[in-house]
Design a protein around this motif. Structure first.
Motif, mmCIF file in Angstrom:
data_model
loop_
_atom_site.group_PDB
_atom_site.id
_atom_site.type_symbol
_atom_site.label_atom_id
_atom_site.label_comp_id
_atom_site.label_asym_id
_atom_site.label_seq_id
_atom_site.Cartn_x
_atom_site.Cartn_y
_atom_site.Cartn_z
ATOM 1 N N LEU A 1 0.825 -1.202 0.000
ATOM 2 C CA LEU A 1 0.000 0.000 0.000
ATOM 3 C C LEU A 1 0.861 1.255 0.000
ATOM 4 C CD1 LEU A 1 -2.782 1.215 -0.025
ATOM 5 C CD2 LEU A 1 -2.891 0.975 2.466
ATOM 6 N N LYS A 2 1.976 1.225 0.745
ATOM 7 C CA LYS A 2 2.887 2.371 0.738
ATOM 8 C C LYS A 2 3.400 2.662 -0.672
ATOM 9 C CE LYS A 2 3.340 4.003 4.964
ATOM 10 N NZ LYS A 2 2.998 5.425 5.268
ATOM 11 N N SER A 3 3.591 1.602 -1.465
ATOM 12 C CA SER A 3 4.175 1.773 -2.799
ATOM 13 C C SER A 3 3.175 2.263 -3.843
ATOM 14 C CB SER A 3 4.803 0.459 -3.264
ATOM 15 O OG SER A 3 3.805 -0.511 -3.554
ATOM 16 N N MET B 1 -9.168 -1.103 -12.023
ATOM 17 C CA MET B 1 -9.399 -2.322 -11.241
ATOM 18 C C MET B 1 -8.110 -3.075 -10.912
ATOM 19 S SD MET B 1 -12.688 -2.711 -10.712
ATOM 20 C CE MET B 1 -13.085 -4.458 -10.654
ATOM 21 N N ALA B 2 -6.959 -2.512 -11.246
ATOM 22 C CA ALA B 2 -5.702 -3.255 -11.115
ATOM 23 C C ALA B 2 -5.447 -3.753 -9.692
ATOM 24 C CB ALA B 2 -4.533 -2.384 -11.586
ATOM 25 N N GLU B 3 -5.870 -3.000 -8.689
ATOM 26 C CA GLU B 3 -5.594 -3.362 -7.294
ATOM 27 C C GLU B 3 -6.808 -3.936 -6.566
ATOM 28 O OE1 GLU B 3 -2.690 -3.415 -5.989
ATOM 29 O OE2 GLU B 3 -1.535 -2.293 -7.464
ATOM 30 N N LEU B 4 -7.824 -4.361 -7.309
ATOM 31 C CA LEU B 4 -9.036 -4.831 -6.639
ATOM 32 C C LEU B 4 -8.776 -6.022 -5.723
ATOM 33 C CD1 LEU B 4 -12.067 -4.722 -6.139
ATOM 34 C CD2 LEU B 4 -12.351 -6.294 -8.081
ATOM 35 N N SER B 5 -8.050 -7.025 -6.185
ATOM 36 C CA SER B 5 -7.823 -8.214 -5.350
ATOM 37 C C SER B 5 -7.105 -7.843 -4.055
ATOM 38 C CB SER B 5 -7.026 -9.263 -6.126
ATOM 39 O OG SER B 5 -5.763 -8.751 -6.520
ATOM 40 N N PHE B 6 -6.229 -6.870 -4.124
ATOM 41 C CA PHE B 6 -5.526 -6.391 -2.934
ATOM 42 C C PHE B 6 -6.512 -5.776 -1.940
ATOM 43 C CE2 PHE B 6 -3.330 -2.570 -1.061
ATOM 44 C CZ PHE B 6 -2.590 -3.262 -0.115
ATOM 45 N N PHE B 7 -7.418 -4.929 -2.435
ATOM 46 C CA PHE B 7 -8.383 -4.297 -1.539
ATOM 47 C C PHE B 7 -9.452 -5.269 -1.058
ATOM 48 C CE2 PHE B 7 -6.476 -0.371 -3.023
ATOM 49 C CZ PHE B 7 -6.471 0.383 -1.851
ATOM 50 N N MET B 8 -9.690 -6.327 -1.800
ATOM 51 C CA MET B 8 -10.597 -7.367 -1.300
ATOM 52 C C MET B 8 -10.008 -7.996 -0.042
ATOM 53 S SD MET B 8 -13.349 -7.702 -3.351
ATOM 54 C CE MET B 8 -13.936 -9.357 -3.724
ATOM 55 N N ALA B 9 -8.700 -8.212 -0.038
ATOM 56 C CA ALA B 9 -8.041 -8.763 1.149
ATOM 57 C C ALA B 9 -8.084 -7.771 2.305
ATOM 58 C CB ALA B 9 -6.600 -9.141 0.822
ATOM 59 N N LEU B 10 -7.829 -6.496 2.031
ATOM 60 C CA LEU B 10 -7.871 -5.485 3.091
ATOM 61 C C LEU B 10 -9.258 -5.403 3.710
ATOM 62 C CD1 LEU B 10 -5.777 -2.468 1.706
ATOM 63 C CD2 LEU B 10 -5.025 -4.426 3.074
ATOM 64 N N ARG B 11 -10.290 -5.479 2.876
ATOM 65 C CA ARG B 11 -11.646 -5.428 3.405
ATOM 66 C C ARG B 11 -11.927 -6.627 4.303
ATOM 67 N NH1 ARG B 11 -15.580 -1.770 4.469
ATOM 68 N NH2 ARG B 11 -14.804 -2.550 6.448
ATOM 69 N N ALA B 12 -11.451 -7.808 3.883
ATOM 70 C CA ALA B 12 -11.648 -9.014 4.690
ATOM 71 C C ALA B 12 -10.951 -8.880 6.042
ATOM 72 C CB ALA B 12 -11.128 -10.229 3.937
#
Length: 317
Positions: A188-190, A265-276
């Motif tokens: 996320l920092k990057s 949508m490039a980072e969607l899978s990443f934010f799905m994990a953050l939401r979980a």
């Protein structure tokens, strides 16, 4: 006690004698109030200490701006004094217009919607309008809402709690979540400077979308604040991952959103994990509520699965 407070509170809106009917109790106690001339209201007794008066006043101003922008959301109702928020016995209270509609569904249960892609297309479109109106709105001085930023999601004290300390996690599950959290912090920092960031609903799950015909109405802005727009998208999509036609539902949601504004949508899978992750923290203070153990198990299963998916490229190497 709260019922008595609700009855007293109505007098500040000139609704003496109206009967408040409790319809929801979580962060707030929400009462349905049948007023004169067949007008119905939602009276909210806000949980003391959960939001400051500045945050609540800001939420009400935001709702008014969204309503003025054409988005179907509850409209704040001013007291007879002209204010939008009042304190009674130390408890903040507010009144909103009542939105009649049918909830999109219930978390943990299969969707029962006739035209599922059309519904998701409409919700995506509504979320995009929310983001657009919020960006165009000139916020009033003193506007204050929570921040779903790096610290709010992955800091030492995230907004919804230190999710990696959920006591229901087994040792291997906790190790997995911590590994995913640590990787996520660096990731996320990057990328955070490149991401779309602004006011978001942050809790647009099925229960908070009421359909009136084909039109989605958005309610429950308690957790709305500043955040990554993909976090908003992930919140809505996360609860629907297990639907058999999920790829089509996601595609419809994105299509509806992009009819209003761009969506990367490039980072969607990443934010799905953050939401979980966030739900692991949220449930920790609510384990005494009915159904909480079942929900916690579901949250853990989802977080573990998404953590595996997120770490998979690293594990493969």
């Amino acid at each position: 006690m709260s019922r008595a407070v609700a009855e007293r509170a109505l007098s500040f809106w000139g609704l003496e004698g109206c009967v408040p009917e409790l319809v929801a109790q979580r962060e707030n106690r929400v009462y349905r109030v049948a007023g004169p001339d067949n007008v119905t209201y939602a009276l909210r007794l806000h949980r003391p200490g959960y939001r400051s008066d500045a945050e609540l006043s800001s939420e009400l101003a935001w709702l008014a701006a969204l309503h003025e922008g054409g988005l179907p959301v509850p409209l704040p109702v001013a007291l007879t004094s002209g204010a939008l928020l009042h304190r009674l016995d130390g408890m903040p209270v507010s009144l909103l217009s009542w939105l009649s509609g049918i909830p999109m569904g219930e978390s943990g249960r299969g969707l029962d919607i006739a035209d599922r892609p059309a519904a998701f297309r409409a919700v995506g479109n509504a979320m995009a309008h929310l983001h657009r109106i919020s960006d165009e709105w000139q916020r009033p001085a003193g506007f204050e809402r929570c921040n779903w930023d790096f610290d709010g999601l992955l800091g030492r004290e995230p907004l919804w709690g230190r999710f990696w300390e959920n006591p229901q996690l087994s040792a291997p599950q906790r190790d997995l979540v911590v590994a995913a959290r640590d990787k996520a912090r660096g990731h996320l920092k990057s990328v955070e400077q490149k991401l779309d960031f602004g006011l978001i609903h942050a809790d647009l799950v099925r229960e908070n979308v009421l359909f009136c015909g084909d039109t989605p109405q958005l309610i429950d802005f308690d957790d709305g604040g500043f955040g990554f727009r993909l976090f908003d998208v992930a919140t809505t999509l996360n609860k629907n991952r297990k639907e058999p036609d999920y790829p089509a539902l996601q595609a419809a949601f994105v299509e509806g959103y992009r009819q209003v504004r761009p969506l990367d949508m490039a980072e969607l899978s990443f934010f799905m994990a953050l939401r979980a992750f966030t739900y692991l923290g949220w449930i920790m203070t609510r384990m005494d509520e009915p159904g909480a153990p079942v929900r916690c198990t579901r949250f853990i299963e989802n977080a573990v699965e998404l953590s595996h998916d997120y770490l998979a490229p690293t594990e493969a190497r």
